[in-house]
Design a protein around this motif. Structure first.
Motif, PDB file in Angstrom:
ATOM      1  N   ASP A  96       2.692   7.871   7.980  1.00 58.85           N
ATOM      2  CA  ASP A  96       2.475   6.529   8.485  1.00 58.85           C
ATOM      3  C   ASP A  96       3.280   5.562   7.622  1.00 58.85           C
ATOM      4  N   ASP A  97       4.190   4.826   8.255  1.00 62.21           N
ATOM      5  CA  ASP A  97       4.988   3.864   7.495  1.00 62.21           C
ATOM      6  C   ASP A  97       4.793   2.506   8.161  1.00 62.21           C
ATOM      7  N   ASN A  98       4.282   1.523   7.393  1.00 61.33           N
ATOM      8  CA  ASN A  98       4.005   0.205   7.976  1.00 61.33           C
ATOM      9  C   ASN A  98       5.264  -0.514   8.449  1.00 61.33           C
ATOM     10  N   TRP A  99       6.387  -0.207   7.801  1.00 65.96           N
ATOM     11  CA  TRP A  99       7.588  -0.951   8.182  1.00 65.96           C
ATOM     12  C   TRP A  99       8.864  -0.132   7.951  1.00 65.96           C
ATOM     13  N   PRO A 100       9.111   0.852   8.815  1.00 72.70           N
ATOM     14  CA  PRO A 100      10.371   1.591   8.695  1.00 72.70           C
ATOM     15  C   PRO A 100      11.538   0.708   9.130  1.00 72.70           C
ATOM     16  N   ILE A 101      12.743   1.124   8.759  1.00 72.99           N
ATOM     17  CA  ILE A 101      13.960   0.354   9.045  1.00 72.99           C
ATOM     18  C   ILE A 101      14.940   1.293   9.743  1.00 72.99           C
ATOM     19  N   LEU A 131      10.711   2.597  17.099  1.00 72.62           N
ATOM     20  CA  LEU A 131      11.120   3.136  15.796  1.00 72.62           C
ATOM     21  C   LEU A 131       9.903   3.645  15.019  1.00 72.62           C
ATOM     22  N   ARG A 132       8.831   2.878  15.044  1.00 69.08           N
ATOM     23  CA  ARG A 132       7.621   3.297  14.312  1.00 69.08           C
ATOM     24  C   ARG A 132       7.166   4.670  14.810  1.00 69.08           C
ATOM     25  N   THR A 133       7.140   4.832  16.128  1.00 70.96           N
ATOM     26  CA  THR A 133       6.699   6.104  16.699  1.00 70.96           C
ATOM     27  C   THR A 133       7.654   7.217  16.313  1.00 70.96           C
ATOM     28  N   ARG A 134       8.952   6.960  16.461  1.00 66.57           N
ATOM     29  CA  ARG A 134       9.967   7.966  16.165  1.00 66.57           C
ATOM     30  C   ARG A 134       9.835   8.436  14.709  1.00 66.57           C
ATOM     31  N   VAL A 135       9.642   7.466  13.790  1.00 64.07           N
ATOM     32  CA  VAL A 135       9.581   7.809  12.365  1.00 64.07           C
ATOM     33  C   VAL A 135       8.308   8.591  12.069  1.00 64.07           C
ATOM     34  N   SER A 136       7.181   8.163  12.611  1.00 64.33           N
ATOM     35  CA  SER A 136       5.963   8.901  12.262  1.00 64.33           C
ATOM     36  C   SER A 136       6.000  10.299  12.886  1.00 64.33           C
ATOM     37  N   SER A 188       0.828  -1.212   0.000  1.00 71.19           N
ATOM     38  CA  SER A 188       0.000   0.000   0.000  1.00 71.19           C
ATOM     39  C   SER A 188       0.860   1.258   0.000  1.00 71.19           C
ATOM     40  N   GLN A 189       2.186   1.091   0.166  1.00 76.34           N
ATOM     41  CA  GLN A 189       3.040   2.282   0.108  1.00 76.34           C
ATOM     42  C   GLN A 189       3.986   2.220  -1.094  1.00 76.34           C
ATOM     43  N   ASP A 190       3.550   1.506  -2.141  1.00 78.24           N
ATOM     44  CA  ASP A 190       4.276   1.452  -3.419  1.00 78.24           C
ATOM     45  C   ASP A 190       5.738   1.049  -3.216  1.00 78.24           C
ATOM     46  N   GLY A 191       5.993   0.181  -2.247  1.00 78.05           N
ATOM     47  CA  GLY A 191       7.362  -0.308  -2.015  1.00 78.05           C
ATOM     48  C   GLY A 191       8.245   0.681  -1.271  1.00 78.05           C
ATOM     49  N   LEU A 192       7.734   1.862  -0.974  1.00 75.06           N
ATOM     50  CA  LEU A 192       8.561   2.868  -0.287  1.00 75.06           C
ATOM     51  C   LEU A 192       8.619   2.557   1.214  1.00 75.06           C
ATOM     52  N   TYR A 193       9.711   2.925   1.837  1.00 74.49           N
ATOM     53  CA  TYR A 193       9.816   2.816   3.293  1.00 74.49           C
ATOM     54  C   TYR A 193      10.850   3.819   3.773  1.00 74.49           C
ATOM     55  N   THR A 194      10.798   4.109   5.070  1.00 74.06           N
ATOM     56  CA  THR A 194      11.718   5.093   5.644  1.00 74.06           C
ATOM     57  C   THR A 194      12.917   4.382   6.242  1.00 74.06           C
ATOM     58  N   LEU A 195      14.097   4.884   5.948  1.00 76.35           N
ATOM     59  CA  LEU A 195      15.316   4.407   6.592  1.00 76.35           C
ATOM     60  C   LEU A 195      15.742   5.462   7.606  1.00 76.35           C
ATOM     61  N   ALA A 196      15.723   5.078   8.890  1.00 76.33           N
ATOM     62  CA  ALA A 196      16.171   6.005   9.946  1.00 76.33           C
ATOM     63  C   ALA A 196      17.628   5.683  10.247  1.00 76.33           C
ATOM     64  N   VAL A 197      18.499   6.663  10.085  1.00 82.17           N
ATOM     65  CA  VAL A 197      19.915   6.466  10.404  1.00 82.17           C
ATOM     66  C   VAL A 197      20.143   7.077  11.779  1.00 82.17           C
ATOM     67  N   LEU A 198      20.426   6.184  12.754  1.00 81.91           N
ATOM     68  CA  LEU A 198      20.463   6.613  14.159  1.00 81.91           C
ATOM     69  C   LEU A 198      21.904   6.583  14.664  1.00 81.91           C
ATOM     70  N   ASP A 199      22.467   7.754  14.826  1.00 80.23           N
ATOM     71  CA  ASP A 199      23.865   7.828  15.238  1.00 80.23           C
ATOM     72  C   ASP A 199      24.077   9.162  15.912  1.00 80.23           C
TER      73      ASP A 199
END
Ligand code: CS2
Length: 481
Positions: free
Chosen positions: A245-250, A234-239, A75-86
Protein backbone atom coordinates in the motif's frame (compact mmCIF):
# COMPACT_ATOMS: atom_id res chain seq x y z
CA UNK A 1 -2.01 -5.27 2.48
CA UNK A 2 1.36 -4.24 3.98
CA UNK A 3 2.07 -0.51 4.10
CA UNK A 4 5.22 0.65 2.35
CA UNK A 5 7.68 1.81 5.04
CA UNK A 6 11.24 1.09 6.23
CA UNK A 7 10.33 -2.24 7.78
CA UNK A 8 8.72 -3.42 4.53
CA UNK A 9 12.00 -2.93 2.65
CA UNK A 10 13.51 -6.19 3.84
CA UNK A 11 10.75 -8.23 2.22
CA UNK A 12 10.19 -6.42 -1.11
CA UNK A 13 8.89 -8.64 -3.91
CA UNK A 14 11.06 -9.29 -6.95
CA UNK A 15 8.83 -6.91 -8.91
CA UNK A 16 10.20 -3.85 -7.16
CA UNK A 17 13.75 -2.56 -6.66
CA UNK A 18 14.51 -1.07 -3.24
CA UNK A 19 17.11 1.55 -2.34
CA UNK A 20 20.70 0.27 -2.68
CA UNK A 21 21.51 1.84 0.71
CA UNK A 22 19.96 2.04 4.14
CA UNK A 23 17.65 5.08 4.11
CA UNK A 24 17.72 5.22 7.91
CA UNK A 25 21.50 5.78 7.82
CA UNK A 26 21.35 8.69 5.36
CA UNK A 27 22.18 12.26 6.43
CA UNK A 28 20.35 15.30 5.13
CA UNK A 29 22.59 17.31 2.78
CA UNK A 30 20.02 18.80 0.39
CA UNK A 31 16.96 20.96 1.13
CA UNK A 32 14.38 20.86 -1.65
CA UNK A 33 11.51 23.35 -2.00
CA UNK A 34 8.41 21.93 -3.74
CA UNK A 35 8.46 18.13 -3.23
CA UNK A 36 5.76 17.55 -5.87
CA UNK A 37 5.48 14.75 -8.41
CA UNK A 38 8.09 16.07 -10.83
CA UNK A 39 10.74 16.37 -8.13
CA UNK A 40 9.93 12.93 -6.74
CA UNK A 41 10.13 11.40 -10.23
CA UNK A 42 13.24 13.23 -11.36
CA UNK A 43 15.75 14.78 -8.94
CA UNK A 44 14.93 12.43 -6.09
CA UNK A 45 15.63 9.48 -8.43
CA UNK A 46 19.08 10.91 -9.28
CA UNK A 47 19.76 11.46 -5.56
CA UNK A 48 18.60 7.90 -4.86
CA UNK A 49 21.39 6.69 -7.16
CA UNK A 50 23.84 9.09 -5.52
CA UNK A 51 23.05 7.82 -2.02
CA UNK A 52 24.16 4.33 -2.98
CA UNK A 53 27.69 5.78 -3.19
CA UNK A 54 27.59 8.70 -0.76
CA UNK A 55 25.16 8.83 2.17
CA UNK A 56 25.60 12.57 2.78
CA UNK A 57 22.95 13.79 0.37
CA UNK A 58 19.58 12.79 1.78
CA UNK A 59 16.81 15.31 1.07
CA UNK A 60 14.67 17.41 3.38
CA UNK A 61 11.60 18.42 1.33
CA UNK A 62 9.88 21.72 2.13
CA UNK A 63 6.28 22.31 1.06
CA UNK A 64 5.47 26.01 0.95
CA UNK A 65 1.69 25.63 1.05
CA UNK A 66 0.06 22.27 1.53
CA UNK A 67 0.71 19.49 4.02
CA UNK A 68 -0.41 16.81 1.52
CA UNK A 69 3.00 15.28 0.76
CA UNK A 70 4.09 15.18 4.39
CA UNK A 71 0.78 13.70 5.53
CA UNK A 72 0.88 11.03 2.83
CA UNK A 73 4.50 10.01 3.32
CA UNK A 74 4.98 10.30 7.09
CA UNK A 75 3.56 6.85 7.82
CA UNK A 76 5.79 5.35 5.14
CA UNK A 77 9.04 6.91 6.42
CA UNK A 78 9.29 9.13 3.33
CA UNK A 79 9.43 6.12 1.00
CA UNK A 80 7.35 5.99 -2.17
CA UNK A 81 7.18 3.92 -5.34
CA UNK A 82 8.35 5.30 -8.67
CA UNK A 83 6.63 3.51 -11.56
CA UNK A 84 8.55 3.88 -14.82
CA UNK A 85 5.98 3.36 -17.57
CA UNK A 86 7.40 2.84 -21.02
CA UNK A 87 8.22 0.00 -23.42
CA UNK A 88 9.36 -1.74 -20.25
CA UNK A 89 7.60 -1.17 -16.96
CA UNK A 90 9.52 -1.12 -13.69
CA UNK A 91 8.92 -0.19 -10.07
CA UNK A 92 11.46 1.27 -7.71
CA UNK A 93 11.17 2.42 -4.09
CA UNK A 94 12.88 5.79 -3.62
CA UNK A 95 14.43 6.45 -0.20
CA UNK A 96 16.06 9.84 -0.87
CA UNK A 97 13.35 11.98 0.73
CA UNK A 98 14.25 11.70 4.40
CA UNK A 99 11.80 14.25 5.80
CA UNK A 100 9.14 16.69 4.66
CA UNK A 101 8.55 20.00 6.43
CA UNK A 102 5.49 22.19 5.84
CA UNK A 103 6.91 25.72 5.86
CA UNK A 104 3.94 27.59 7.42
CA UNK A 105 3.88 25.07 10.28
CA UNK A 106 7.62 24.41 10.68
CA UNK A 107 9.27 27.69 9.76
CA UNK A 108 12.10 27.56 12.28
CA UNK A 109 12.83 23.93 11.42
CA UNK A 110 13.21 24.99 7.77
CA UNK A 111 15.75 27.64 8.80
CA UNK A 112 17.53 25.13 11.03
CA UNK A 113 18.00 22.85 8.00
CA UNK A 114 19.01 25.76 5.74
CA UNK A 115 21.76 26.75 8.19
CA UNK A 116 23.18 23.28 8.87
CA UNK A 117 26.83 23.13 7.78
CA UNK A 118 26.13 19.74 6.16
CA UNK A 119 23.37 21.19 3.99
CA UNK A 120 25.32 22.39 0.97
CA UNK A 121 22.69 22.23 -1.75
CA UNK A 122 19.21 23.75 -2.01
CA UNK A 123 17.06 22.79 -4.99
CA UNK A 124 13.59 23.90 -6.11
CA UNK A 125 10.61 22.85 -8.22
CA UNK A 126 8.09 25.51 -7.31
CA UNK A 127 6.69 25.92 -10.88
CA UNK A 128 7.10 29.01 -13.04
CA UNK A 129 4.82 31.12 -10.85
CA UNK A 130 6.64 30.13 -7.65
CA UNK A 131 9.55 32.45 -8.44
CA UNK A 132 7.24 35.51 -8.26
CA UNK A 133 8.76 37.12 -11.35
CA UNK A 134 7.21 39.87 -13.47
CA UNK A 135 6.83 39.65 -17.26
CA UNK A 136 10.44 40.84 -17.70
CA UNK A 137 11.61 38.00 -15.39
CA UNK A 138 12.74 40.33 -12.60
CA UNK A 139 11.34 39.93 -9.08
CA UNK A 140 7.75 41.21 -8.95
CA UNK A 141 7.65 43.52 -5.94
CA UNK A 142 3.90 43.94 -6.39
CA UNK A 143 3.36 40.19 -5.85
CA UNK A 144 1.46 39.79 -2.55
CA UNK A 145 3.91 37.19 -1.20
CA UNK A 146 6.92 39.38 -1.98
CA UNK A 147 5.21 42.40 -0.42
CA UNK A 148 4.59 40.23 2.65
CA UNK A 149 8.22 39.05 2.75
CA UNK A 150 9.50 42.63 2.54
CA UNK A 151 7.40 43.51 5.58
CA UNK A 152 8.21 40.26 7.47
CA UNK A 153 11.60 39.02 6.23
CA UNK A 154 12.00 36.54 9.07
CA UNK A 155 8.60 34.97 8.53
CA UNK A 156 8.51 34.69 4.73
CA UNK A 157 5.88 33.12 2.50
CA UNK A 158 7.67 32.94 -0.84
CA UNK A 159 10.45 30.60 -1.93
CA UNK A 160 12.69 33.60 -2.66
CA UNK A 161 11.93 34.95 0.83
CA UNK A 162 12.99 31.65 2.46
CA UNK A 163 16.23 31.63 0.48
CA UNK A 164 17.10 35.22 1.44
CA UNK A 165 16.42 34.63 5.12
CA UNK A 166 18.31 31.33 5.07
CA UNK A 167 21.30 33.05 3.47
CA UNK A 168 21.10 35.95 5.92
CA UNK A 169 21.36 33.52 8.80
CA UNK A 170 24.25 31.66 7.18
CA UNK A 171 26.12 34.94 6.70
CA UNK A 172 25.43 35.89 10.31
CA UNK A 173 26.82 32.51 11.45
CA UNK A 174 29.98 33.00 9.40
CA UNK A 175 29.03 30.13 7.05
CA UNK A 176 29.35 29.98 3.28
CA UNK A 177 26.11 29.98 1.20
CA UNK A 178 24.57 26.74 -0.03
CA UNK A 179 24.56 26.12 -3.78
CA UNK A 180 21.09 26.97 -5.08
CA UNK A 181 19.89 24.81 -7.99
CA UNK A 182 16.50 25.78 -9.50
CA UNK A 183 14.83 22.96 -11.47
CA UNK A 184 11.84 24.58 -13.17
CA UNK A 185 11.14 25.17 -16.85
CA UNK A 186 12.30 28.78 -16.93
CA UNK A 187 14.92 30.05 -19.36
CA UNK A 188 18.14 31.13 -17.60
CA UNK A 189 16.57 29.88 -14.38
CA UNK A 190 19.74 30.19 -12.29
CA UNK A 191 20.52 33.73 -13.44
CA UNK A 192 16.96 34.86 -12.86
CA UNK A 193 16.64 33.25 -9.45
CA UNK A 194 19.94 34.71 -8.27
CA UNK A 195 18.92 38.18 -9.49
CA UNK A 196 15.58 37.82 -7.66
CA UNK A 197 17.28 36.73 -4.42
CA UNK A 198 19.76 39.63 -4.62
CA UNK A 199 16.94 42.09 -5.41
CA UNK A 200 14.89 41.02 -2.37
CA UNK A 201 17.96 41.05 -0.10
CA UNK A 202 18.91 44.53 -1.35
CA UNK A 203 15.65 45.99 -0.05
CA UNK A 204 16.57 44.67 3.36
CA UNK A 205 20.34 45.01 3.73
CA UNK A 206 22.75 46.21 1.05
CA UNK A 207 25.66 44.29 2.57
CA UNK A 208 23.70 41.05 2.55
CA UNK A 209 22.83 41.64 -1.12
CA UNK A 210 26.51 42.24 -1.96
CA UNK A 211 27.55 39.10 -0.07
CA UNK A 212 24.94 37.03 -1.91
CA UNK A 213 25.91 38.55 -5.27
CA UNK A 214 29.56 37.73 -4.62
CA UNK A 215 29.26 34.27 -3.05
CA UNK A 216 26.02 32.52 -4.05
CA UNK A 217 26.40 29.90 -6.77
CA UNK A 218 23.10 29.47 -8.59
CA UNK A 219 23.57 27.50 -11.80
CA UNK A 220 21.21 27.35 -14.74
CA UNK A 221 19.73 23.90 -15.34
CA UNK A 222 17.56 21.97 -17.75
CA UNK A 223 15.27 19.26 -16.40
CA UNK A 224 13.25 16.78 -18.40
CA UNK A 225 11.05 13.77 -17.73
CA UNK A 226 7.35 13.47 -18.50
CA UNK A 227 5.54 13.01 -15.18
CA UNK A 228 1.75 12.82 -15.22
CA UNK A 229 -0.02 13.52 -11.95
CA UNK A 230 -0.82 10.47 -9.83
CA UNK A 231 -4.26 8.99 -10.47
CA UNK A 232 -6.24 6.05 -9.11
CA UNK A 233 -5.16 3.86 -12.01
CA UNK A 234 -1.55 4.31 -10.90
CA UNK A 235 -2.37 3.53 -7.26
CA UNK A 236 -4.06 0.30 -8.30
CA UNK A 237 -1.30 -0.66 -10.73
CA UNK A 238 1.40 -0.09 -8.08
CA UNK A 239 -0.34 -1.98 -5.30
CA UNK A 240 -1.10 -4.91 -7.64
CA UNK A 241 2.50 -5.06 -8.86
CA UNK A 242 4.31 -4.56 -5.56
CA UNK A 243 1.83 -5.99 -3.05
CA UNK A 244 2.28 -2.85 -0.95
CA UNK A 245 0.00 0.00 0.00
CA UNK A 246 1.56 3.29 -1.08
CA UNK A 247 -0.29 6.52 -0.23
CA UNK A 248 1.33 8.44 -3.04
CA UNK A 249 3.16 6.57 -5.79
CA UNK A 250 4.65 8.56 -8.69
CA UNK A 251 4.81 7.75 -12.40
CA UNK A 252 7.05 8.85 -15.23
CA UNK A 253 8.41 7.80 -18.59
CA UNK A 254 11.83 6.07 -18.83
CA UNK A 255 13.53 9.11 -20.40
CA UNK A 256 15.09 11.47 -17.90
CA UNK A 257 17.62 14.25 -18.35
CA UNK A 258 19.20 16.81 -16.03
CA UNK A 259 21.74 19.34 -17.25
CA UNK A 260 23.57 21.61 -14.80
CA UNK A 261 26.26 24.25 -15.29
CA UNK A 262 29.55 22.45 -14.66
CA UNK A 263 31.28 25.13 -12.60
CA UNK A 264 28.55 24.99 -9.96
CA UNK A 265 29.13 21.36 -9.16
CA UNK A 266 32.74 21.45 -7.98
CA UNK A 267 33.03 20.14 -4.44
CA UNK A 268 29.34 19.14 -4.32
CA UNK A 269 27.61 15.81 -4.92
CA UNK A 270 29.01 13.70 -7.76
CA UNK A 271 26.14 14.55 -10.09
CA UNK A 272 28.03 13.42 -13.19
CA UNK A 273 28.46 9.98 -11.60
CA UNK A 274 24.68 9.48 -11.60
CA UNK A 275 24.05 10.59 -15.17
CA UNK A 276 23.64 14.35 -14.86
CA UNK A 277 25.13 16.27 -17.82
CA UNK A 278 27.55 18.96 -16.66
CA UNK A 279 28.22 21.58 -19.31
CA UNK A 280 29.10 25.22 -19.88
CA UNK A 281 26.30 25.53 -22.41
CA UNK A 282 23.08 24.99 -20.44
CA UNK A 283 21.20 27.71 -22.42
CA UNK A 284 21.38 25.69 -25.63
CA UNK A 285 19.96 22.56 -23.91
CA UNK A 286 17.34 24.52 -22.07
CA UNK A 287 16.13 26.51 -25.08
CA UNK A 288 15.91 23.35 -27.17
CA UNK A 289 13.90 21.60 -24.46
CA UNK A 290 11.58 24.48 -23.55
CA UNK A 291 10.80 25.28 -27.16
CA UNK A 292 10.77 21.80 -28.72
CA UNK A 293 9.17 19.84 -25.89
CA UNK A 294 7.24 22.26 -23.71
CA UNK A 295 6.10 24.46 -26.64
CA UNK A 296 4.55 21.52 -28.51
CA UNK A 297 3.19 20.17 -25.21
CA UNK A 298 1.26 23.40 -24.60
CA UNK A 299 0.17 23.42 -28.26
CA UNK A 300 -1.25 19.90 -27.89
CA UNK A 301 -2.86 20.89 -24.59
CA UNK A 302 -4.87 23.82 -25.99
CA UNK A 303 -5.55 22.65 -29.54
CA UNK A 304 -6.12 19.07 -28.35
CA UNK A 305 -8.58 20.19 -25.65
CA UNK A 306 -10.56 22.19 -28.22
CA UNK A 307 -10.70 19.13 -30.42
CA UNK A 308 -12.10 17.12 -27.52
CA UNK A 309 -9.06 14.98 -26.59
CA UNK A 310 -8.14 14.10 -23.03
CA UNK A 311 -4.47 13.06 -23.08
CA UNK A 312 -1.27 13.78 -25.01
CA UNK A 313 -1.41 10.23 -26.38
CA UNK A 314 -4.99 10.75 -27.63
CA UNK A 315 -4.12 14.08 -29.27
CA UNK A 316 -1.14 12.45 -31.00
CA UNK A 317 -3.48 9.90 -32.62
CA UNK A 318 -5.06 12.79 -34.58
CA UNK A 319 -2.92 12.72 -37.71
CA UNK A 320 -3.67 16.33 -38.59
CA UNK A 321 -2.76 17.64 -35.13
CA UNK A 322 0.33 15.42 -34.78
CA UNK A 323 1.44 16.55 -38.24
CA UNK A 324 0.90 20.20 -37.33
CA UNK A 325 3.01 19.85 -34.19
CA UNK A 326 5.77 18.05 -36.07
CA UNK A 327 5.92 20.79 -38.73
CA UNK A 328 5.90 23.47 -36.04
CA UNK A 329 8.89 21.77 -34.40
CA UNK A 330 10.94 20.97 -37.48
CA UNK A 331 10.18 23.92 -39.73
CA UNK A 332 9.40 26.78 -37.36
CA UNK A 333 11.14 26.20 -34.02
CA UNK A 334 14.27 24.14 -34.74
CA UNK A 335 15.72 26.57 -37.34
CA UNK A 336 15.82 29.26 -34.63
CA UNK A 337 17.91 27.13 -32.27
CA UNK A 338 21.56 26.42 -31.77
CA UNK A 339 22.02 22.67 -31.21
CA UNK A 340 23.99 21.87 -28.08
CA UNK A 341 27.10 19.75 -28.63
CA UNK A 342 26.12 16.19 -29.44
CA UNK A 343 22.47 16.98 -30.21
CA UNK A 344 20.99 16.57 -33.66
CA UNK A 345 17.89 18.77 -33.63
CA UNK A 346 15.72 16.80 -36.12
CA UNK A 347 16.57 13.60 -34.20
CA UNK A 348 15.73 15.35 -30.92
CA UNK A 349 12.34 16.39 -32.37
CA UNK A 350 11.50 12.86 -33.52
CA UNK A 351 12.49 11.44 -30.12
CA UNK A 352 10.17 13.92 -28.39
CA UNK A 353 7.28 13.01 -30.71
CA UNK A 354 7.88 9.35 -29.89
CA UNK A 355 7.74 10.19 -26.18
CA UNK A 356 4.39 11.96 -26.77
CA UNK A 357 3.12 8.74 -28.37
CA UNK A 358 4.10 6.57 -25.36
CA UNK A 359 0.94 4.47 -24.86
CA UNK A 360 1.88 3.61 -21.27
CA UNK A 361 1.66 7.25 -20.18
CA UNK A 362 -1.71 8.91 -19.57
CA UNK A 363 -0.74 12.57 -19.43
CA UNK A 364 -3.80 14.78 -19.15
CA UNK A 365 -3.92 17.79 -21.47
CA UNK A 366 -5.71 19.61 -18.64
CA UNK A 367 -2.59 19.23 -16.45
CA UNK A 368 -0.34 20.79 -19.09
CA UNK A 369 -2.92 23.53 -19.74
CA UNK A 370 -2.46 24.97 -16.23
CA UNK A 371 -0.80 28.37 -15.93
CA UNK A 372 -0.87 29.21 -19.63
CA UNK A 373 -0.17 32.89 -18.93
CA UNK A 374 3.13 31.85 -17.34
CA UNK A 375 4.10 29.15 -19.80
CA UNK A 376 3.19 30.55 -23.24
CA UNK A 377 5.62 33.50 -23.18
CA UNK A 378 8.50 31.08 -22.54
CA UNK A 379 7.34 28.20 -24.69
CA UNK A 380 5.82 29.89 -27.77
CA UNK A 381 6.18 33.68 -27.74
CA UNK A 382 9.98 33.58 -27.40
CA UNK A 383 10.27 31.59 -30.65
CA UNK A 384 7.55 33.62 -32.34
CA UNK A 385 9.29 36.95 -31.57
CA UNK A 386 12.55 35.68 -33.00
CA UNK A 387 10.82 34.31 -36.11
CA UNK A 388 9.06 37.65 -36.63
CA UNK A 389 12.32 39.57 -36.25
CA UNK A 390 13.91 37.31 -38.88
CA UNK A 391 11.02 37.85 -41.28
CA UNK A 392 9.96 34.19 -41.07
CA UNK A 393 6.37 32.97 -41.30
CA UNK A 394 4.74 33.05 -37.85
CA UNK A 395 1.31 31.69 -38.73
CA UNK A 396 1.77 28.27 -37.13
CA UNK A 397 2.97 29.84 -33.85
CA UNK A 398 -0.31 31.74 -33.67
CA UNK A 399 -2.47 28.61 -33.48
CA UNK A 400 -1.59 27.49 -29.91
CA UNK A 401 -1.98 31.10 -28.71
CA UNK A 402 -5.42 31.45 -30.27
CA UNK A 403 -6.35 27.99 -28.98
CA UNK A 404 -5.39 29.14 -25.47
CA UNK A 405 -7.74 32.14 -25.84
CA UNK A 406 -10.56 29.85 -26.95
CA UNK A 407 -9.73 27.41 -24.15
CA UNK A 408 -10.04 30.22 -21.59
CA UNK A 409 -13.32 31.41 -23.13
CA UNK A 410 -14.70 27.85 -23.14
CA UNK A 411 -13.84 27.32 -19.48
CA UNK A 412 -15.39 30.65 -18.52
CA UNK A 413 -18.59 29.93 -20.42
CA UNK A 414 -18.86 26.49 -18.81
CA UNK A 415 -18.21 28.04 -15.41
CA UNK A 416 -15.14 25.87 -14.87
CA UNK A 417 -12.21 27.07 -12.77
CA UNK A 418 -9.12 28.26 -14.64
CA UNK A 419 -5.85 27.32 -12.94
CA UNK A 420 -3.65 30.31 -13.63
CA UNK A 421 -2.29 33.18 -11.53
CA UNK A 422 -4.13 35.51 -13.94
CA UNK A 423 -7.39 33.52 -13.73
CA UNK A 424 -9.45 36.55 -12.59
CA UNK A 425 -8.25 38.78 -15.43
CA UNK A 426 -8.60 35.97 -17.96
CA UNK A 427 -12.21 35.24 -17.14
CA UNK A 428 -13.04 38.98 -17.05
CA UNK A 429 -11.77 39.22 -20.62
CA UNK A 430 -13.45 35.98 -21.66
CA UNK A 431 -16.85 37.15 -20.42
CA UNK A 432 -16.75 40.09 -22.86
CA UNK A 433 -15.80 37.93 -25.87
CA UNK A 434 -18.28 37.28 -28.68
CA UNK A 435 -16.29 35.02 -31.04
CA UNK A 436 -15.36 37.92 -33.31
CA UNK A 437 -11.86 39.10 -34.26
CA UNK A 438 -12.25 41.77 -31.55
CA UNK A 439 -11.68 39.02 -28.95
CA UNK A 440 -8.03 38.80 -29.94
CA UNK A 441 -7.58 42.53 -29.28
CA UNK A 442 -8.99 42.05 -25.80
CA UNK A 443 -6.52 39.28 -24.94
CA UNK A 444 -3.66 41.37 -26.35
CA UNK A 445 -4.20 43.89 -23.54
CA UNK A 446 -2.60 41.33 -21.17
CA UNK A 447 0.78 43.00 -20.79
CA UNK A 448 1.92 40.14 -18.52
CA UNK A 449 1.70 37.79 -21.50
CA UNK A 450 2.15 39.79 -24.72
CA UNK A 451 5.12 42.17 -24.97
CA UNK A 452 4.33 45.64 -26.38
CA UNK A 453 6.60 45.02 -29.38
CA UNK A 454 4.45 42.07 -30.46
CA UNK A 455 1.15 43.80 -29.78
CA UNK A 456 2.29 46.57 -32.13
CA UNK A 457 2.94 44.13 -34.98
CA UNK A 458 0.22 44.04 -37.63
CA UNK A 459 1.57 40.69 -38.88
CA UNK A 460 1.17 39.18 -35.41
CA UNK A 461 -2.35 40.51 -34.97
CA UNK A 462 -3.43 39.29 -38.41
CA UNK A 463 -1.87 35.87 -37.74
CA UNK A 464 -3.69 35.58 -34.42
CA UNK A 465 -7.02 36.62 -35.90
CA UNK A 466 -6.74 34.01 -38.66
CA UNK A 467 -5.76 31.33 -36.13
CA UNK A 468 -8.64 32.38 -33.87
CA UNK A 469 -11.10 31.78 -36.71
CA UNK A 470 -9.53 28.41 -37.40
CA UNK A 471 -10.01 27.43 -33.74
CA UNK A 472 -13.75 28.04 -33.99
CA UNK A 473 -13.89 25.12 -36.43
CA UNK A 474 -12.17 22.83 -33.85
CA UNK A 475 -14.93 23.56 -31.36
CA UNK A 476 -17.48 22.67 -33.97
CA UNK A 477 -15.62 19.42 -34.80
CA UNK A 478 -15.55 18.42 -31.14
CA UNK A 479 -19.24 19.22 -30.76
CA UNK A 480 -20.15 17.06 -33.77
CA UNK A 481 -17.90 14.24 -32.55
C1 CS2 B 1 4.56 19.98 -19.20
C2 CS2 B 1 5.84 19.68 -18.43
O1 CS2 B 1 2.92 20.32 -17.53
C3 CS2 B 1 3.61 20.85 -18.41
O2 CS2 B 1 3.51 22.04 -18.67
O3 CS2 B 1 4.89 20.55 -20.42
O4 CS2 B 1 5.61 19.36 -17.12
C4 CS2 B 1 6.65 18.56 -19.11
O5 CS2 B 1 5.99 17.33 -19.02
C5 CS2 B 1 8.03 18.43 -18.52
O6 CS2 B 1 8.68 19.67 -18.59
C6 CS2 B 1 8.82 17.37 -19.23
O7 CS2 B 1 10.12 17.44 -18.82
Amino acid sequence: MTQLNLSALSSLSAAVTGPAYDPAAVEVGIVHFGPGAFFRAHQAAYVDALLAKDARWGICGVSLHSSGVRDALISQDGLYTLAVLDEEISYRVIGALREVLVAPEDREAVFERLTRPDVRVVTSTVTEKGYCLAADFTLDFSHPDIAHDLAHPQAPKSFVGYVVEGLRRRKQNGQTPFTLIPCDNLPDNGKRLKAAVVALAAKQDAMLADWIAAHLTCPCTMVDSITPATDDALRTRVSEATGLDDNWPIQREAFTQWVIEAHACEGGPDWAGVGVTLTDNVPAFERAKLRLLNGPHSSLAYIGSLKGYETVYDAMQDAELAGFVRTLMLEDIAPLLEAPAGMDLPGYCEAILKRFRNPAIRHLLSQIAWDGSQKLPIRILASLSEALAQGRDISRFCLPLAAWMRFVIGKTRRNEAITDPLAGKLSDIARTCDDSAGDVTKFLTLGEVFPASLVASATFRAGLEAAYDQCLTFNAEAATA
